[in-house]
Design an enzyme around this catalytic site. Sequence first.
Site, PDB file in Angstrom:
ATOM      1  N   HIS A 128       0.936  -1.336   0.280  1.00 47.19           N
ATOM      2  CA  HIS A 128       0.126   0.173  -0.011  1.00 47.19           C
ATOM      3  C   HIS A 128       1.228   0.842   0.014  1.00 47.19           C
ATOM      4  O   HIS A 128       2.155   1.156   0.291  1.00 47.19           O
ATOM      5  CB  HIS A 128      -0.932   0.265   1.087  1.00 47.19           C
ATOM      6  CG  HIS A 128      -1.879   1.213   1.072  1.00 47.19           C
ATOM      7  ND1 HIS A 128      -1.433   2.127   1.632  1.00 47.19           N
ATOM      8  CD2 HIS A 128      -3.417   1.331   1.363  1.00 47.19           C
ATOM      9  CE1 HIS A 128      -2.855   3.511   1.633  1.00 47.19           C
ATOM     10  NE2 HIS A 128      -3.540   2.001   1.700  1.00 47.19           N
ATOM     11  N   ASP A 205       3.565  -3.905   8.023  1.00 44.74           N
ATOM     12  CA  ASP A 205       2.441  -4.014   7.959  1.00 44.74           C
ATOM     13  C   ASP A 205       1.373  -4.400   8.397  1.00 44.74           C
ATOM     14  O   ASP A 205       0.434  -5.199   7.709  1.00 44.74           O
ATOM     15  CB  ASP A 205       1.658  -2.678   6.571  1.00 44.74           C
ATOM     16  CG  ASP A 205       0.999  -2.046   6.483  1.00 44.74           C
ATOM     17  OD1 ASP A 205      -0.404  -1.831   7.603  1.00 44.74           O
ATOM     18  OD2 ASP A 205       0.900  -1.594   4.753  1.00 44.74           O
ATOM     19  N   GLN A 208      -3.998  -4.917   7.164  1.00 46.30           N
ATOM     20  CA  GLN A 208      -5.325  -5.682   6.918  1.00 46.30           C
ATOM     21  C   GLN A 208      -4.977  -7.288   7.747  1.00 46.30           C
ATOM     22  O   GLN A 208      -5.935  -8.324   7.396  1.00 46.30           O
ATOM     23  CB  GLN A 208      -5.037  -6.042   5.663  1.00 46.30           C
ATOM     24  CG  GLN A 208      -5.256  -4.443   4.668  1.00 46.30           C
ATOM     25  CD  GLN A 208      -6.580  -4.592   4.423  1.00 46.30           C
ATOM     26  OE1 GLN A 208      -7.375  -4.906   4.836  1.00 46.30           O
ATOM     27  NE2 GLN A 208      -6.684  -3.001   3.869  1.00 46.30           N
ATOM     28  N   LYS A 231     -10.045   0.055  10.824  1.00 44.88           N
ATOM     29  CA  LYS A 231     -10.381  -0.799  10.266  1.00 44.88           C
ATOM     30  C   LYS A 231     -11.278  -2.686  11.292  1.00 44.88           C
ATOM     31  O   LYS A 231     -10.907  -2.922  10.315  1.00 44.88           O
ATOM     32  CB  LYS A 231      -9.059  -1.850   9.487  1.00 44.88           C
ATOM     33  CG  LYS A 231      -8.881  -0.530   8.134  1.00 44.88           C
ATOM     34  CD  LYS A 231      -7.664  -0.935   7.341  1.00 44.88           C
ATOM     35  CE  LYS A 231      -7.121   0.130   6.330  1.00 44.88           C
ATOM     36  NZ  LYS A 231      -7.388   0.465   5.148  1.00 44.88           N
ATOM     37  N   CYS A 371      -4.577   2.842  -3.456  1.00 42.01           N
ATOM     38  CA  CYS A 371      -3.244   3.137  -3.118  1.00 42.01           C
ATOM     39  C   CYS A 371      -2.813   1.679  -3.282  1.00 42.01           C
ATOM     40  O   CYS A 371      -1.367   2.130  -2.406  1.00 42.01           O
ATOM     41  CB  CYS A 371      -3.746   3.454  -2.171  1.00 42.01           C
ATOM     42  SG  CYS A 371      -5.060   4.629  -1.321  1.00 42.01           S
TER      43      CYS A 371
HETATM   44  N1  7TS Z   1      -1.179  -0.508   4.449  1.00 43.05           N
HETATM   45  C1  7TS Z   1      -2.723  -1.614   4.472  1.00 43.05           C
HETATM   46  C2  7TS Z   1      -2.053  -2.695   3.598  1.00 43.05           C
HETATM   47  C3  7TS Z   1      -3.525  -0.547   4.013  1.00 43.05           C
HETATM   48  O1  7TS Z   1      -4.365  -1.566   3.681  1.00 43.05           O
HETATM   49  C4  7TS Z   1      -4.095   0.393   3.966  1.00 43.05           C
HETATM   50  C5  7TS Z   1      -5.768   1.307   4.316  1.00 43.05           C
HETATM   51  C6  7TS Z   1      -2.901   1.549   4.761  1.00 43.05           C
HETATM   52  C7  7TS Z   1      -1.659   0.679   5.199  1.00 43.05           C
HETATM   53  C8  7TS Z   1      -3.111   2.401   5.606  1.00 43.05           C
HETATM   54  O2  7TS Z   1      -4.124   2.379   6.432  1.00 43.05           O
HETATM   55  P1  7TS Z   1      -4.861   4.135   7.040  1.00 43.05           P
HETATM   56  O3  7TS Z   1      -5.534   3.902   8.002  1.00 43.05           O
HETATM   57  O4  7TS Z   1      -3.481   4.615   7.424  1.00 43.05           O
HETATM   58  O5  7TS Z   1      -5.130   4.688   6.041  1.00 43.05           O
HETATM   59  N2  7TS Z   1      -5.837   0.581   3.594  1.00 43.05           N
HETATM   60  C9  7TS Z   1      -6.897   0.935   2.433  1.00 43.05           C
HETATM   61  C10 7TS Z   1      -7.531   0.057   0.878  1.00 43.05           C
HETATM   62  O6  7TS Z   1      -7.187  -0.744   0.276  1.00 43.05           O
HETATM   63  N3  7TS Z   1      -9.199   0.797   1.020  1.00 43.05           N
HETATM   64  O7  7TS Z   1      -8.781   2.416   1.911  1.00 43.05           O
HETATM   65  C11 7TS Z   1      -7.892   1.926   2.809  1.00 43.05           C
END
Ligand code: 7TS
Length: 414
Positions: A128, A205, A208, A231, A371
Amino acid sequence: MKDTIRSLDVARIRQDFPALNERVHGRPLVFLDSAASSQKPIQVLSALDQAYRTSYANVHRGVYYNSERTTDLYDQAREKITRFIGAPAPENVVFVRNATEALNLVAYSYGRHFLQAGDEIVLTELEHHANFVPWQVLARERGIRLKFIPLTPQGTLDLARLDELLTPRVKLVTFAHVSNVLGTITDPRPVIERAHAVGAKVVVDGCQAAPHMPVDVQALDCDFYALSGHKMLGPTGIGVLYGKTDVLEAMPPFMTGGDMISSVTFDSVTWNEIPVKFEAGTPAFVEAIALGAAVDYLAALGMDAVRAHEREVVAYAIERLTEVPGATIIGPTDPDIRGGALTFTIKDIHPHDLGTLLDREGVAIRAGHHCAQPLHVRLGLPATARASFYIYTELREIDALIEAIYKAKHTLRK
Ligand code: 7TS
């Protein structure tokens, strides 16, 4: 069509999620975008409400009852998250806004302090942007080389290439525990062991992964683990960076200001202890308390059961999508090695058009590059569609998705 899921009582769970009863365009909502952000149970909503409505006061400041009570609740939340991810102690759990901030904290504080020109960082082709751009910026600034673990044709990491990538120059290895696009689950342990063998630190990371499966950061032995609260049933604006004690202690602060200092004079400053050293300013303590309620909810379900449910949903979704003419699943099709984010394309239909047509049927999916633009370049696809599942997803919602895809094909005569 199947209608039984053994692992979780989904009908019961759904009663806790008021937003799932909403209707969109006059139809019942079929929410299939939990990888972007999950819905919230009433337990989390009422934790937020309670914290604001009763005994609300800033933490770590007042000597009066409300401030002490809120501080206690905030500390308890950190303890709950410590247990949830298997961290050794609350000092290893740094509250941040989200995984993006957690990863930037590592890149700015650890990266800029310990990495220098000529060093190498190993990451992967499926990251990501949150776990890609901070390293790209650091690499450009410092003359550091980025190297990528490539993908196999199945969409897993080609770990056979790891040994040739892991030279003594590699100071940091980072990868997504679960891909937000391909759904690929990477077993972190062997990668971490091999990275440590060349003296590299490892950043996982877990954005997910932590919402969807048991995670034990001590068993993984990673140096850092990043996650976002929103999430995993929690509110927005709260996330976690786990770090090993010696590493966090050796790092300079990321941001400076109130709370994170031990003492300040006109010409000197000393830092507070970890984790507060990394938490400048008034923290998102109400959100942290509500994230505590979220992990209570997940822990009560049992993360093994959460994983088993998602495995069953994704297996069914793969089975049903495979029947659709022109559908291609992007990523592994073996449910044992993938999470509940299912990316696909439908021949001759742009994912955005598909998303819009599905929305008319009340089915919410995500369309675009999610992303992960470098990954989409590697896949040779400008955009894809993604349906993603969680504890409240029912198999009938997969049927609704498939029906809506057939309807979209019919509308567009594809
Ligand atoms: N890493 C992964 C694997 C992610 O899926 C996401 C967000 C992030 C980092 C960043 O998370 P945030 O909360 O800091 O934004 N992924 C997604 C997605 O798949 N669709 O919207 C956000």
